[in-house]
Design a protein around this motif. Sequence first.
Motif, PDB file in Angstrom:
ATOM      1  N   LEU A   1       0.829  -1.206   0.000  1.00 11.59           N
ATOM      2  CA  LEU A   1       0.000   0.000   0.000  1.00 11.59           C
ATOM      3  C   LEU A   1       0.870   1.264   0.000  1.00 11.59           C
ATOM      4  CD1 LEU A   1      -3.021   0.137  -0.135  1.00 11.59           C
ATOM      5  CD2 LEU A   1      -3.098   0.548   2.323  1.00 11.59           C
ATOM      6  N   GLU A   2       2.029   1.194   0.650  1.00  9.81           N
ATOM      7  CA  GLU A   2       2.955   2.330   0.600  1.00  9.81           C
ATOM      8  C   GLU A   2       3.477   2.553  -0.813  1.00  9.81           C
ATOM      9  OE1 GLU A   2       5.892   1.200   3.403  1.00  9.81           O
ATOM     10  OE2 GLU A   2       4.605   1.513   5.166  1.00  9.81           O
TER      11      GLU A   2
ATOM     12  N   ILE B   1      -3.092  -3.739  -8.555  1.00  9.49           N
ATOM     13  CA  ILE B   1      -2.177  -4.604  -7.802  1.00  9.49           C
ATOM     14  C   ILE B   1      -2.259  -4.295  -6.312  1.00  9.49           C
ATOM     15  CG2 ILE B   1       0.247  -5.163  -7.413  1.00  9.49           C
ATOM     16  CD1 ILE B   1       0.725  -4.606 -10.410  1.00  9.49           C
ATOM     17  N   CYS B   2      -2.239  -3.010  -5.975  1.00  5.82           N
ATOM     18  CA  CYS B   2      -2.261  -2.617  -4.562  1.00  5.82           C
ATOM     19  C   CYS B   2      -3.593  -2.945  -3.891  1.00  5.82           C
ATOM     20  CB  CYS B   2      -1.959  -1.127  -4.437  1.00  5.82           C
ATOM     21  SG  CYS B   2      -0.266  -0.710  -4.947  1.00  5.82           S
ATOM     22  N   SER B   3      -4.649  -3.113  -4.693  1.00 10.35           N
ATOM     23  CA  SER B   3      -5.951  -3.484  -4.119  1.00 10.35           C
ATOM     24  C   SER B   3      -5.901  -4.842  -3.434  1.00 10.35           C
ATOM     25  CB  SER B   3      -7.022  -3.497  -5.217  1.00 10.35           C
ATOM     26  OG  SER B   3      -7.211  -2.201  -5.745  1.00 10.35           O
ATOM     27  N   ILE B   4      -4.898  -5.659  -3.802  1.00  9.89           N
ATOM     28  CA  ILE B   4      -4.749  -6.971  -3.172  1.00  9.89           C
ATOM     29  C   ILE B   4      -4.516  -6.826  -1.672  1.00  9.89           C
ATOM     30  CG2 ILE B   4      -3.319  -9.068  -3.139  1.00  9.89           C
ATOM     31  CD1 ILE B   4      -2.629  -8.437  -6.096  1.00  9.89           C
ATOM     32  N   ALA B   5      -3.913  -5.693  -1.278  1.00  9.27           N
ATOM     33  CA  ALA B   5      -3.557  -5.504   0.136  1.00  9.27           C
ATOM     34  C   ALA B   5      -4.762  -5.184   1.002  1.00  9.27           C
ATOM     35  CB  ALA B   5      -2.522  -4.380   0.262  1.00  9.27           C
ATOM     36  N   TYR B   6      -5.812  -4.599   0.431  1.00  9.22           N
ATOM     37  CA  TYR B   6      -6.922  -4.110   1.251  1.00  9.22           C
ATOM     38  C   TYR B   6      -7.607  -5.207   2.068  1.00  9.22           C
ATOM     39  CZ  TYR B   6      -6.559   0.490  -0.916  1.00  9.22           C
ATOM     40  OH  TYR B   6      -6.109   1.715  -1.323  1.00  9.22           O
ATOM     41  N   PRO B   7      -7.987  -6.380   1.483  1.00 13.66           N
ATOM     42  CA  PRO B   7      -8.642  -7.411   2.316  1.00 13.66           C
ATOM     43  C   PRO B   7      -7.770  -7.889   3.465  1.00 13.66           C
ATOM     44  CG  PRO B   7      -8.913  -7.890  -0.033  1.00 13.66           C
ATOM     45  CD  PRO B   7      -7.915  -6.789   0.064  1.00 13.66           C
ATOM     46  N   ILE B   8      -6.438  -7.986   3.209  1.00 18.43           N
ATOM     47  CA  ILE B   8      -5.526  -8.456   4.262  1.00 18.43           C
ATOM     48  C   ILE B   8      -5.471  -7.448   5.403  1.00 18.43           C
ATOM     49  CG2 ILE B   8      -3.196  -9.256   4.740  1.00 18.43           C
ATOM     50  CD1 ILE B   8      -4.703 -10.942   2.658  1.00 18.43           C
ATOM     51  N   LEU B   9      -5.327  -6.173   5.043  1.00 16.95           N
ATOM     52  CA  LEU B   9      -5.237  -5.129   6.073  1.00 16.95           C
ATOM     53  C   LEU B   9      -6.558  -4.944   6.802  1.00 16.95           C
ATOM     54  CD1 LEU B   9      -3.104  -2.504   4.108  1.00 16.95           C
ATOM     55  CD2 LEU B   9      -2.336  -4.054   5.906  1.00 16.95           C
ATOM     56  N   GLU B  10      -7.661  -5.093   6.065  1.00 18.90           N
ATOM     57  CA  GLU B  10      -8.972  -4.957   6.705  1.00 18.90           C
ATOM     58  C   GLU B  10      -9.205  -6.060   7.724  1.00 18.90           C
ATOM     59  OE1 GLU B  10     -13.658  -4.335   5.421  1.00 18.90           O
ATOM     60  OE2 GLU B  10     -12.163  -4.907   3.931  1.00 18.90           O
ATOM     61  N   SER B  11      -8.805  -7.280   7.371  1.00 20.71           N
ATOM     62  CA  SER B  11      -8.958  -8.406   8.303  1.00 20.71           C
ATOM     63  C   SER B  11      -8.123  -8.201   9.563  1.00 20.71           C
ATOM     64  CB  SER B  11      -8.549  -9.711   7.619  1.00 20.71           C
ATOM     65  OG  SER B  11      -9.351  -9.954   6.482  1.00 20.71           O
ATOM     66  N   ALA B  12      -6.960  -7.556   9.383  1.00 12.28           N
ATOM     67  CA  ALA B  12      -6.074  -7.333  10.526  1.00 12.28           C
ATOM     68  C   ALA B  12      -6.441  -6.070  11.300  1.00 12.28           C
ATOM     69  CB  ALA B  12      -4.632  -7.241  10.049  1.00 12.28           C
TER      70      ALA B  12
END
Length: 554
Positions: A474-475, A523-534
């Motif tokens: 995301l950075e 590509i960066c959208s892949i990070a959103y579900p992981i970060l949201e879960s955490a």
Amino acid sequence: MKHLLNLLAAIALLVWGTHLVRTGILRVFGANLRQVLARSIGNRYTAALSGIGVTALLQSSTATALIVSAFVGQGLITLPLALAVMLGADIGTSLVTVVFSFDLSWLSPLLIFTGVVLFISRPATNVGRFGRVLIGLGLMLLALRLISESTGIMVRSPVVKALLASINSDLLLEITTGTVLALMSYSSLAVVLLVATLASTGIVPVEMALGLVLGANLGSGLLAVITTAKAPVEVRHVPLGNLLFKIVGVAIAAPLIGAWLKYLRPYLPGDASTVVLFHLSFNAIMGALLLGATGPIARAVLRLLPKPQQPASSRPHHLDPTALGTPSLAISCAAREALHQADVVESMLLGVLAVIKNNDLRLAEELRKLDDTVDELYSAIKYYLTKISREALGEEESRRWTDIISFTINMEQIGDTIERILIDIEDKKIRKGRNFSDAGMAEICELHARLIDNLRLGMSVFLNGSVRDAQKLLEEKARFRDLEHAYASTHLERLSGNTVQSIETSSLHIDLISDLKRINSHICSIAYPILESAGALAPSRLRSEVLAPKESAI
């Protein structure tokens, strides 16, 4: 009529109980069972032992056949070893039949009660799924008792006696009837238990019961062949080989039924024991005699069903239909296929730079064709996921299901964007003989290199679910956006300096870096579900303290 309906209902309950046990075991232990099979198949003897153990749990040699067939289709084990597993699987289901032949009806209420409590209290967990297994076992035991009670009344009917007498007059008809019953019930175990119960009540003569048992064994082999009829050829080899084993075994055993009854029946405690022990002996002797013949049978199968010629570019297919009964395993299969989709997207993205540098129209056409592959994979994965029972998924598996859908959508959209980039390069650069300036080309190479790195990082985030890598990804989105703005400004400066190459390719240059930024956003959208879960995502990116004065001024 009432007694007949009671019997049919009890038979249906037996089949349903078998189904509950099989699906419950697959959902709880499915992935582990496959790992046990994959690791223990070192030679044909260990393969047969692993087949016995797995099938004793699954209570279905057909389910084992589907699992092993998938292994062969993926090239994980050889066909002779897979056939050895199936010989063990038949012995395993025979051992289960022997256990169920004992009078365990007293255990049925306890199993059903415990199973219902576990299933209702924790339905989406492995504890609840194990409760489903207990319910199935309890229903099977209850069904066997109901069958015994119903047949005890029907045995006195003259019509029933006349019907059974007509079947009992022909061994071939008995075997055919047993085969049909196994196909209809989807379980040879249920048929053998039914036949043993009918024999114990006297409604079916023992001679006829043994013929029906042979038919049930033949039916289980035919059932696996029918189930995999539309599967790839490699997957269909195992069921066909197992069916050949059963045909050979039935051909040998059928003439020996009379000798079995004459020499062994006097030493057995009852008619039900005679039936189930005949079933066990048939499969055990067949396994002992034919275990050394797995090689010749495998060669015969390959002659009957030869492998088609595969193109050099063929690849393993991860969307295993036999894994759908085990949701956790099916999710893993879909994730593997999604990663393959990302590999195709990476190939497209790597090729874009070569097209730009070398003006390669042929490569551009090949890369655009890869977008069709990306689209096909997206459709296949999406359809596969829709066939997974969402009710059987736990909270984590359900979240993974959503992540895979989101990942494949992003990959499909990246593929579409790359195709559009290639078309623009062909029309606005290659066919018009134009080139980027050295500074402009350096900017494009820098953005492209960052994009490749981010795609690979995104694939790692999708595979491992690392929160740290997701934050890093995301950075990179912010850094890429800043670079895109900076390079757009430097391009405008080159235009102000009347650089001819920059003027000719201005529209393409601006569109290209904008499209690269769009790809990076996917590509960066892949990070959103992981970060949201955490819990690492803020509810909103808007700063309320900045907006508040403006709203009050309005």
